[in-house]
Scaffold this active site. Structure first.
Site, PDB file in Angstrom:
ATOM      1  N   GLY A  52      60.556  27.009  49.987  1.00 27.63           N
ATOM      2  CA  GLY A  52      59.467  27.827  50.497  1.00 27.63           C
ATOM      3  C   GLY A  52      59.538  27.849  52.012  1.00 27.63           C
ATOM      4  N   GLN A  57      57.092  29.034  60.513  1.00 27.44           N
ATOM      5  CA  GLN A  57      58.221  28.100  60.550  1.00 27.44           C
ATOM      6  C   GLN A  57      59.459  28.724  61.190  1.00 27.44           C
ATOM      7  OE1 GLN A  57      57.702  26.647  56.253  1.00 27.44           O
ATOM      8  NE2 GLN A  57      58.565  24.887  57.345  1.00 27.44           N
ATOM      9  N   CYS A 103      59.323  18.660  54.378  1.00 23.78           N
ATOM     10  CA  CYS A 103      59.077  19.932  55.059  1.00 23.78           C
ATOM     11  C   CYS A 103      60.254  20.241  55.977  1.00 23.78           C
ATOM     12  CB  CYS A 103      57.786  19.836  55.870  1.00 23.78           C
ATOM     13  SG  CYS A 103      57.365  21.351  56.763  1.00 23.78           S
ATOM     14  N   LEU A 104      60.688  21.492  55.977  1.00 20.98           N
ATOM     15  CA  LEU A 104      61.778  21.904  56.858  1.00 20.98           C
ATOM     16  C   LEU A 104      61.420  21.716  58.331  1.00 20.98           C
ATOM     17  CD1 LEU A 104      62.856  25.197  55.045  1.00 20.98           C
ATOM     18  CD2 LEU A 104      63.950  22.937  54.922  1.00 20.98           C
ATOM     19  N   HIS A 145      51.462  24.005  49.954  1.00 12.05           N
ATOM     20  CA  HIS A 145      52.160  23.600  51.176  1.00 12.05           C
ATOM     21  C   HIS A 145      52.304  24.795  52.130  1.00 12.05           C
ATOM     22  CE1 HIS A 145      55.422  21.126  53.184  1.00 12.05           C
ATOM     23  NE2 HIS A 145      55.722  22.333  53.629  1.00 12.05           N
ATOM     24  N   GLU A 146      52.753  25.938  51.584  1.00  5.56           N
ATOM     25  CA  GLU A 146      52.977  27.107  52.448  1.00  5.56           C
ATOM     26  C   GLU A 146      51.659  27.698  52.953  1.00  5.56           C
ATOM     27  OE1 GLU A 146      55.885  27.281  53.523  1.00  5.56           O
ATOM     28  OE2 GLU A 146      56.826  26.111  51.937  1.00  5.56           O
ATOM     29  N   HIS A 149      50.581  25.731  55.871  1.00  2.83           N
ATOM     30  CA  HIS A 149      51.279  26.138  57.096  1.00  2.83           C
ATOM     31  C   HIS A 149      50.552  27.289  57.781  1.00  2.83           C
ATOM     32  CE1 HIS A 149      54.908  23.826  57.659  1.00  2.83           C
ATOM     33  NE2 HIS A 149      55.294  24.009  56.406  1.00  2.83           N
TER      34      HIS A 149
END
Length: 190
Positions: A52, A57, A103-104, A145-146, A149
């Site tokens: 995702g 991001q 997380c990226l 999660h997204e 963000h």
């Protein structure tokens, strides 16, 4: 950045960069510019080996995320949600799934975090048509999660303060080690 099919993989933004720590703006134009952003987001997510990715991001403060993630049956679901609204089960209907999350934007770090095992997101697709995505298992976690963000929150912000500080310290130490290794390689090449 490298091109990947339709989109171009962009640099991932990391914890501490302001765009990650404030709420994103609603998308108002469902046009070629949005379609190009979504293509770049998919390319960026795949290049970073994620499941995702939120627009902030890659430095874009708009309320849009993409996903390619399995649900509890291990069936992969792929899509985009623009201007999402997250709906979680009520407290009496809620089952928490405690799972290691990463997380990226905080690479190399993971922590156990309890989240509801089901989630629904209402929003729009890239053309502006209304959509609803229902997620279970990892997909439910991804939807939460997204959406976090896009609200200016990272998963580490949901951790107890001491655990959050441990992860941030480990992240900073890993960055310093990588920077030192890059410096040594540059010196050896001279």
């Amino acid at each position: 950045m490298e091109a990947s099919g339709e989109g171009t993989a962009r640099q991932i933004t990391f914890v501490g960069e302001p765009v990650l720590h404030r709420p994103c703006q609603d998308v108002t134009g469902f046009d070629e510019e949005l379609a190009a952003l979504v293509a770049d987001m998919f390319a960026s997510m795949y290049a970073a080996e994620g499941v995702g990715l939120a627009a902030n991001q890659i430095g874009v403060p708009l309320r849009v995320f993409v996903y390619d993630c399995p649900d509890e049956t291990e069936e992969y679901r792929k899509g985009v949600v623009v201007n999402p609204t997250l709906v979680l089960p009520g407290h009496g209907e809620r089952n928490l799934d405690d799972y290691d999350e990463g997380c990226l934007s905080v690479p190399g770090q993971r922590a156990s975090l309890a989240r509801p095992d089901r989630a629904v997101v209402h929003g729009f697709d890239v053309t502006g048509a209304p959509i609803t995505v229902e997620g279970t298992g990892l997909l439910a976690r991804c939807l939460q999660h997204e959406t976090d963000h896009l609200d200016g929150m990272l998963y580490i912000d949901r951790l107890p303060a001491e655990r959050r500080q441990q992860l941030l310290a480990a992240y900073e130490a890993s960055k310093e080690t990588a920077d030192e290794a890059a410096g040594e390689q540059a010196s050896a090449a001279e």
